[in-house]
Design an enzyme around this catalytic site. Structure first.
Site, PDB file in Angstrom:
ATOM      1  N   ASP A 142     -72.386 135.725  16.405  1.00 64.53           N
ATOM      2  CA  ASP A 142     -71.076 136.064  16.974  1.00 64.53           C
ATOM      3  C   ASP A 142     -70.130 136.444  15.831  1.00 64.53           C
ATOM      4  O   ASP A 142     -70.351 136.051  14.687  1.00 64.53           O
ATOM      5  CB  ASP A 142     -70.514 134.852  17.743  1.00 64.53           C
ATOM      6  N   GLU A 143     -69.089 137.188  16.120  1.00 67.23           N
ATOM      7  CA  GLU A 143     -68.080 137.566  15.119  1.00 67.23           C
ATOM      8  C   GLU A 143     -68.732 138.188  13.879  1.00 67.23           C
ATOM      9  O   GLU A 143     -68.401 137.854  12.735  1.00 67.23           O
ATOM     10  CB  GLU A 143     -67.240 136.340  14.704  1.00 67.23           C
ATOM     11  N   ARG A 183     -55.373 137.434  22.468  1.00 67.28           N
ATOM     12  CA  ARG A 183     -55.711 136.069  22.899  1.00 67.28           C
ATOM     13  C   ARG A 183     -55.079 135.763  24.251  1.00 67.28           C
ATOM     14  O   ARG A 183     -55.440 134.807  24.925  1.00 67.28           O
ATOM     15  CB  ARG A 183     -55.212 135.007  21.897  1.00 67.28           C
ATOM     16  N   LYS A 220     -68.186 139.700  24.781  1.00 72.53           N
ATOM     17  CA  LYS A 220     -69.243 139.656  23.765  1.00 72.53           C
ATOM     18  C   LYS A 220     -69.838 138.252  23.658  1.00 72.53           C
ATOM     19  O   LYS A 220     -71.052 138.079  23.684  1.00 72.53           O
ATOM     20  CB  LYS A 220     -68.690 140.081  22.391  1.00 72.53           C
ATOM     21  N   THR A 221     -68.958 137.268  23.512  1.00 68.68           N
ATOM     22  CA  THR A 221     -69.437 135.900  23.370  1.00 68.68           C
ATOM     23  C   THR A 221     -70.178 135.482  24.648  1.00 68.68           C
ATOM     24  O   THR A 221     -71.209 134.819  24.600  1.00 68.68           O
ATOM     25  CB  THR A 221     -68.250 134.958  23.081  1.00 68.68           C
ATOM     26  N   GLN A 266     -61.346 143.375  14.691  1.00 71.92           N
ATOM     27  CA  GLN A 266     -60.983 141.970  14.521  1.00 71.92           C
ATOM     28  C   GLN A 266     -61.493 141.388  13.215  1.00 71.92           C
ATOM     29  O   GLN A 266     -61.656 140.173  13.086  1.00 71.92           O
ATOM     30  CB  GLN A 266     -61.507 141.140  15.691  1.00 71.92           C
TER      31      GLN A 266
HETATM   32  P1  ATP Z   1     -63.298 138.206  21.532  1.00 69.05           P
HETATM   33  O1  ATP Z   1     -63.424 139.573  20.938  1.00 69.05           O
HETATM   34  O2  ATP Z   1     -61.874 137.800  21.622  1.00 69.05           O
HETATM   35  O3  ATP Z   1     -64.195 137.213  20.899  1.00 69.05           O
HETATM   36  P2  ATP Z   1     -65.204 138.471  23.630  1.00 69.05           P
HETATM   37  O4  ATP Z   1     -65.570 139.899  23.667  1.00 69.05           O
HETATM   38  O5  ATP Z   1     -66.139 137.550  22.975  1.00 69.05           O
HETATM   39  O6  ATP Z   1     -63.735 138.348  23.066  1.00 69.05           O
HETATM   40  P3  ATP Z   1     -65.385 136.678  25.846  1.00 69.05           P
HETATM   41  O7  ATP Z   1     -64.627 135.568  25.249  1.00 69.05           O
HETATM   42  O8  ATP Z   1     -66.847 136.560  25.922  1.00 69.05           O
HETATM   43  O9  ATP Z   1     -64.967 138.035  25.138  1.00 69.05           O
HETATM   44  O10 ATP Z   1     -64.856 137.005  27.300  1.00 69.05           O
HETATM   45  C1  ATP Z   1     -63.477 137.132  27.581  1.00 69.05           C
HETATM   46  C2  ATP Z   1     -63.154 136.557  28.938  1.00 69.05           C
HETATM   47  O11 ATP Z   1     -63.670 137.398  29.943  1.00 69.05           O
HETATM   48  C3  ATP Z   1     -63.795 135.212  29.162  1.00 69.05           C
HETATM   49  O12 ATP Z   1     -62.912 134.424  29.914  1.00 69.05           O
HETATM   50  C4  ATP Z   1     -65.027 135.543  29.952  1.00 69.05           C
HETATM   51  O13 ATP Z   1     -65.466 134.465  30.743  1.00 69.05           O
HETATM   52  C5  ATP Z   1     -64.553 136.707  30.801  1.00 69.05           C
HETATM   53  N1  ATP Z   1     -65.639 137.615  31.205  1.00 69.05           N
HETATM   54  C6  ATP Z   1     -66.482 138.241  30.390  1.00 69.05           C
HETATM   55  N2  ATP Z   1     -67.332 139.006  31.091  1.00 69.05           N
HETATM   56  C7  ATP Z   1     -67.015 138.877  32.399  1.00 69.05           C
HETATM   57  C8  ATP Z   1     -67.525 139.400  33.624  1.00 69.05           C
HETATM   58  N3  ATP Z   1     -68.537 140.241  33.657  1.00 69.05           N
HETATM   59  N4  ATP Z   1     -66.926 139.027  34.774  1.00 69.05           N
HETATM   60  C9  ATP Z   1     -65.885 138.167  34.752  1.00 69.05           C
HETATM   61  N5  ATP Z   1     -65.356 137.639  33.634  1.00 69.05           N
HETATM   62  C10 ATP Z   1     -65.913 137.981  32.466  1.00 69.05           C
HETATM   63 MG    MG Z   2     -65.880 136.268  21.331  1.00 69.35          MG
END
Ligand code: ATP
Ligand code: MG
Length: 798
Positions: A243-244, A649, A56-57, A274
């Site tokens: 975000d969040e 995490r 997402k981030t 979350q």
């Molecule tokens: P959270 O809910 O914990 O905030 P999130 O959904 O924001 O998580 P991110 O932190 O954006 O998730 O991504 C999680 C990990 O996966 C990061 O290390 C990111 O670089 C990697 N990632 C995300 N998308 C891809 C992709 N398409 N290919 C490879 N790695 C990815």
């Molecule tokens: Mg995130």
């Protein structure tokens, strides 16, 4: 299915709807289909609702780069809200790595508060403030409220001003100005809440000040009452990203809705699983009604988790499944299986900290079956900040570099420093720095003038500040309420100091020559140093100060104080403890090298680490008893979401642990493993054998661990753990152990036995009294020590 297969499916489906997105740009290169959609569908409202680690981030970052690359907006026309300042900085760094134009700066990227301060400075006059308004901290806020409460003749013993502060914060979180507080809340604070809230807001205006909650509240008010200002920003912020989103409160939500009201180019990302700030007014409902608020919103769901191994993901998913109040999402990953989630029980929190310290050492060296890890790849996530103390102490002792994220380190916390200042003064009344720190903490009505008087008197008479204060009071230089309070403090200090020793004993000259020390002898003090510490904190009014505090931080501070008092049990007296702290703090070198991160689960949101330790999974601690008492099932579900945040995490190794016993005020208390442990799926968990329990590993040696075994085996927690091991087919203890060694009560050493003590080294036992052992140490002389901290010589634990 690879993400490219998916891509084809996606392209086929949406080709007609809009131009085909392409992955040819750096910032889109590795995105999967739904992520690509989230990053490139720039027009109109968009919600990304997806589980942890699904990117997402990352989508937000790619989206910002895409907006810039497509020249849809300049870098200062993008409003991006992050949850912490640190997250904002990371986001900026990552966007700037792409070849896009950020020459106007990403200046509207930050937390709600940071962005609102900037806006409010520009428009302060619209809410009758000047642009140089001050932002009050909670102390100032409280002082102000107290004055109002007093003026209204309200008994603030029954109706503490802190309670009012909490109520007002809550109204502000809900974007309620005094005139908008609903009738249902009219009874608040003995029917006086609303009126006092109005007076408080007036008083703040007179002082040209705002509190934290006002930053948003004022901006919402301005936007609601000045459509020209609102429209200006609606135009200016061409794109809004959040975000969040699951943790926004009502005021933040309204603020966003107003700003996005024009073009509606708003993209929010979040995960209902979350949402962990309900206790601060966050409303998970905000995310669930996004589609209603923004009709026609495009919703992207991401299901591929890129962060964690399948075992970790399965564990997290299974735990969160226990919540009823959720949308329900399934995550998958194509990562390799990796390590199972590791579960281990310990005797107590100190043992847990020691084990984790050793594990980290082993991980660094690559001897733990996992690849060698750097310290900055490892994090310890705790439920309550007081848990950090055990880790900090242990790591300082073994020289393992660490950093505390999102807050000061344990011994640097305000309440710990205050308490230590009292202890320092009790031990040495000449400690002027300590006196300065606590003379008006808690508030005793001793302002700058009174404090200056004390300084002058002390200087003129060449005495310590405590002595100067005594002279000042006796000579009537400080009168009134302050003078009375000061006298109480000075008398208290003298009394507590005398309690560090017992009655004076007359000795004859022979014995003086015999032991070669001071001719003045004292008997055993009436109170232990642990009791004394508690007496000092209570009688000085310091405990009460935090008990009356109704801010969200206060319970945590009280817990930290408890933990501080617990910790004293490891030392013979206050002096020894104070020395320990100055030594361990001195050990700390501010090196730039890699460090283990220690933080609360709340502070860990959005972050990721290859290896994560989740200690203290015990009912009452996690899930937190307070949270369950205050909010019942809702509270429990929020705790479960925290568990989900914690597990997710971890990228490669996730280690959950619990202790069968924790010390509270020097008393052992049995604890049950967290109910969340029962919710971990068996196939994805490996139960580790604590070294102390099966005779493996060096740490198992020594009386401390023998006691640990006994205690663990007799704790209800252990019985459940044993049952689980049976389930997993793990080895059972080699021999049945029926003997209970309660080492907390009786020492199991014999006279003449050679022993080892962590601090004093080797020695021989010369006396035994209850759980205290008198040891003639080879280097440190004769001392009485608590038996738990002794090991039989052959069993030296290092
Ligand atoms: P959270 O809910 O914990 O905030 P999130 O959904 O924001 O998580 P991110 O932190 O954006 O998730 O991504 C999680 C990990 O996966 C990061 O290390 C990111 O670089 C990697 N990632 C995300 N998308 C891809 C992709 N398409 N290919 C490879 N790695 C990815
Ligand atoms: Mg995130």
């Amino acid at each position: 299915m690879s993400s490219y297969d998916e891509m084809d499916a996606f392209e086929g489906a949406s080709l007609s709807a809009r131009a085909m997105p392409t992955r040819s740009k750096d910032h889109l290169e590795w995105l999967n289909s739904p992520q690509l959609e989230a990053a490139t569908r720039l027009d109109g409202p968009l919600l990304v609702l997806a589980g942890a680690g699904t990117g997402k981030t990352r989508c937000l970052i790619s989206r910002i780069a895409e907006i810039l690359d497509e020249k849809r907006a300049r870098s200062d026309e993008i409003l991006a809200v992050t949850f912490t300042n640190k997250a904002a900085k990371e986001m900026k760094d990552r966007v700037q790595k792409y070849p896009v134009n950020v020459s106007r700066g990403l200046q509207w990227m930050g937390t709600f508060h940071a962005i609102c301060v900037k806006l409010l400075r520009r428009h302060a006059e619209l809410v009758d403030l000047k642009s140089n308004f001050t932002i009050l901290d909670s102390d100032d806020q409280l002082r102000l409220l107290k004055q109002l409460v007093q003026a209204a003749n309200i008994d603030d013993k029954r109706w503490p001003a802190r309670m009012l502060a909490g109520i007002i914060d809550d109204w502000k979180n809900r974007a309620l100005t005094p005139d908008k507080v609903p009738a249902a809340d009219a009874g608040a604070y003995n029917n006086k809440g609303v009126e006092l809230y109005a007076q408080y807001q007036t008083r703040l205006r007179e002082l040209n000040a705002v509190d934290f909650g006002d930053l948003l509240l004022h901006m919402v008010t301005i936007f609601q009452t000045h459509s020209d200002v609102l429209e200006q920003y609606q135009r200016w912020f061409r794109y809004i990203l959040v975000d969040e989103y699951q943790d926004t409160n009502v005021a933040q939500y309204l603020w966003l809705r107003l700003l996005a009201g024009g073009h509606k180019n708003i993209c929010c990302v979040g995960d209902d699983d979350q949402s962990i700030y309900g206790w601060r007014g966050a409303e998970v409902g905000n995310i669930l009604r996004f589609e209603k608020d923004f009709p026609g919103a495009f919703v992207v769901r991401l299901e591929q988790n890129y962060r964690s191994t399948p075992h970790i993901l399965a564990a997290a998913s299974n735990v969160i499944r226990g919540n009823e109040d959720r949308l329900g999402k399934e995550l998958w990953t194509d990562r390799e299986d990796g390590e199972k989630v590791r579960l281990i029980g310990h005797w107590d929190g100190e043992e847990e900290a020691r084990w984790i310290g050793e594990e980290i050492d082993a991980m660094q060296g690559g001897t733990r079956g996992v690849r060698p890890m750097n310290l900055d790849e490892i994090a310890i996530l705790v439920r309550a900040s007081h848990q950090m103390r055990a880790f900090e102490d242990r790591f300082l002792t073994i020289g393992l570099p660490y950093k505390v994220i999102g807050g000061p380190r344990f011994y640097e916390r305000m309440e710990i420093r205050d308490a230590m200042a009292y202890f320092r003064l009790v031990v040495s009344p000449e400690d002027d720095l300590a006196f300065e720190r606590i003379v008006n903490t808690p508030k005793r009505g001793l302002g700058d003038k009174a404090q200056q008087t004390i300084q002058v008197v002390a200087r003129e008479n060449g005495v310590s500040l405590v002595e100067g204060a005594r002279l000042a009071v006796e000579n009537g230089l400080i009168k009134g309420k302050g003078g009375k309070a000061l006298r109480e403090l000075i008398d208290g200090l003298a009394r507590w100091n005398s309690m560090t020793r017992g009655p004076r004993i007359e000795v004859d000259d022979d014995s003086v020559i015999d032991d070669g020390v001071s001719p003045i002898r004292y008997g055993a003090p009436e109170h232990t140093h642990i009791e004394l510490a508690q007496i000092v904190l209570d009688e000085s009014g310091y405990t009460g100060h935090w008990q009356n505090d109704k801010t969200p931080e206060a319970p945590g501070r009280l817990e930290n104080l408890k933990e501080l008092v617990n910790q004293l049990d490891n030392f013979e007296n206050l002096q020894g403890f104070l020395e320990h702290v100055s030594l361990v703090m001195d050990n700390e070198q501010d090196s730039d090298g890699a460090k283990v991160s220690i933080m609360t689960l709340h502070a860990a949101k959005g972050l990721e680490f290859p290896a994560v330790f989740l200690p203290g999974w015990e009912d009452g601690l996690f899930p937190s008893q307070r949270s369950m008492d205050e909010s019942g099932l809702k509270g429990l579900e929020e705790e479960r979401r925290l568990a989900y945040v914690g597990i997710t995490r971890a990228e490669e190794v996730c280690t959950i642990s619990f202790a069968a016993n924790r010390r509270v005020f020097g008393q052992w208390q049995n604890s049950m493993p967290s109910r969340f442990i029962d919710e971990l799926p068996e196939d994805h968990v490996e139960v580790l054998t604590p070294p102390g329990l099966y005779g493996g590993g060096q740490v198992s040696a020594g009386i401390e661990t023998r006691a640990a075994e006994a205690n663990v085996y007799n704790s209800p927690g252990w019985k459940r753990m044993q049952a689980r091991q049976g389930q997993y087919g793990m080895s059972q203890p080699k021999e049945s152990r029926n003997t209970v060694i309660d080492a907390t009560a009786v020492a199991s050493f014999t006279l003449g036995e050679r022993v080892f003590h962590q601090k004093f080294g080797y020695g021989g036992v010369v006396g035994i009294e209850g759980d205290k052992v008198e040891v003639e140490f080879d280097k440190a002389g004769t001392k009485k020590v608590v038996s738990r901290f002794l090991s039989a010589k052959d069993d030296v634990p290092f």
